[in-house]
Design an enzyme around this catalytic site. Structure first.
Site, PDB file in Angstrom:
ATOM      1  N   HIS A 156      -7.640  74.639  30.867  1.00 53.04           N
ATOM      2  CA  HIS A 156      -7.528  74.902  29.592  1.00 53.04           C
ATOM      3  C   HIS A 156      -8.478  73.930  28.745  1.00 53.04           C
ATOM      4  O   HIS A 156      -9.022  74.218  27.755  1.00 53.04           O
ATOM      5  CB  HIS A 156      -6.285  74.170  29.307  1.00 53.04           C
ATOM      6  CG  HIS A 156      -5.144  75.114  30.135  1.00 53.04           C
ATOM      7  ND1 HIS A 156      -4.472  76.044  29.359  1.00 53.04           N
ATOM      8  CD2 HIS A 156      -3.683  75.079  30.860  1.00 53.04           C
ATOM      9  CE1 HIS A 156      -4.072  76.442  30.560  1.00 53.04           C
ATOM     10  NE2 HIS A 156      -3.400  75.972  31.687  1.00 53.04           N
TER      11      HIS A 156
HETATM   12  O1  RIB Z   1      -0.579  74.424  27.696  1.00 51.59           O
HETATM   13  C1  RIB Z   1      -1.775  73.417  28.398  1.00 51.59           C
HETATM   14  C2  RIB Z   1      -1.867  72.340  27.423  1.00 51.59           C
HETATM   15  O2  RIB Z   1      -1.051  71.396  27.142  1.00 51.59           O
HETATM   16  C3  RIB Z   1      -3.542  71.890  27.853  1.00 51.59           C
HETATM   17  O3  RIB Z   1      -3.433  70.980  26.889  1.00 51.59           O
HETATM   18  C4  RIB Z   1      -3.043  70.776  28.863  1.00 51.59           C
HETATM   19  O4  RIB Z   1      -3.634  69.397  29.049  1.00 51.59           O
HETATM   20  C5  RIB Z   1      -0.724  70.113  28.239  1.00 51.59           C
HETATM   21  O5  RIB Z   1      -1.929  69.723  27.215  1.00 51.59           O
END
Ligand code: RIB
Ligand code: CA
Length: 311
Positions: free
Chosen positions: A244
């Protein structure tokens, strides 16, 4: 003639993938990380700010100031994600108290000061947690928008569906009102959503290649990704962790490995099953950019290159 490093301000909620993102950013010769601001998100602010300081120290970058920002979302009740990051927020690393303390200013005040002092369109903001800090800064001083070159966020979902509800992604769901303020501000926001991060996952073979580099930071990152996979696999059996937050750095360093479209993104803030959803409409005039595809092999080649060149 090599372009000068891109000046960036990072706002995050470490978080395992935030930690990997920070390692990439701090190792990249092409980025000039001016500051890191922590926000409440995956775990409470006390931990996200400690974890951000830890990564700066481990990367030999205690020169980068870390600020604590907002301790809670703007309106809704706080929500956290220990299930995917562990109680410390940074499973895969032994926690310690970093030598350099938090920088003394509030993170929102520092964001405003830096953006006010910046040349027009000169600063890139990277946000990989709930957008509470930038939203508060925009409400307090809308004129800061003039200093922004681009806002690059990890958040949202369209065709991929949600990860904390069937329709909502965690960063937006955790503070949808802040996301609405940022998306409705007219700022040029590039969105790395689940639509693209689900295409790039920490496959065991990729982690093994990182480990084979043998550098201390490559081994640390492999440990973080291994922990992320363990936690991901507990809730989504057989699935490896999506990259992510690292996708924001990959976008800035190698935009050619992505495909994207000009769009207008809105956030659903009315209560109900769509609460926290991102509504995406293609729009030639933007002002947003919705990233749709990534070359996962090129993505990891970029990471290996960064980790190869650090101690
Ligand atoms: O959905 C993924 C996001 O949510 C990423 O930034 C992870 O670190 C959480 O914060
Ligand atoms: Ca995050």
């Amino acid at each position: 003639m090599t372009a000068p490093p891109l000046p960036v301000l990072i706002d995050c909620d470490p978080g395992i993938d935030d930690a990997v993102m920070l390692m990439m950013a701090l190792a990249a010769p092409g980025l000039d990380v001016r500051s890191v601001t922590a926000v409440a998100g995956n775990v409470p602010l006390r931990l996200t700010s400690r974890n951000a300081r830890m990564i700066c120290e481990l990367m030999g970058r205690s020169d980068v100031p870390v600020y604590a920002g907002c301790p809670r979302p703007m309106l809704r009740e706080p929500v956290t994600a220990e299930d995917f990051h562990g109680e410390t927020g940074i499973s895969g690393l032994d926690v310690f108290e970093p030598d350099r303390p938090l920088a003394p200013a509030h993170g929102v005040a520092d964001l405003i000061a830096r953006l006010r002092a910046a040349a027009p369109g000169s600063l890139t903001l990277i946000i990989t947690g709930p957008m509470t800090n930038l939203a508060c800064a925009l409400v307090m001083d809308p004129g800061i928008a003039a200093g922004v070159r681009e806002v690059v966020i990890m958040g949202g979902a369209d065709v991929a569906g949600g990860n904390i509800t069937p329709q909502a992604e965690f960063n937006i769901f955790a503070d949808p009102h802040a996301a609405a303020i940022v998306f409705d501000s007219g700022l040029p926001v590039t969105v790395l959503s689940l639509d693209v991060t689900h295409q790039v996952r920490a496959e065991p073979a990729r982690i093994a290649r990182l480990r084979s580099l043998g550098t201390q930071n490559a081994l640390r990152m492999a440990g973080l990704l291994g922990a992320a996979n363990q936690l991901e696999g507990r809730w989504r059996p057989g699935m490896n962790a999506p990259m992510h937050d690292p996708s924001t750095i990959a976008w800035l360093l190698a935009p050619e490995i992505f495909q994207s479209k000009a769009a207008r993104v809105r956030t659903i803030t009315r209560p109900g099953k769509s609460f926290g959803r991102t509504a995406v409409r293609e729009a030639k005039s933007g002002p947003h950019r919705w990233v749709t595809h990534a070359d996962a092999d090129a993505f990891f080649a970029l990471i290996e290159g960064l980790m190869q060149d650090t101690p």
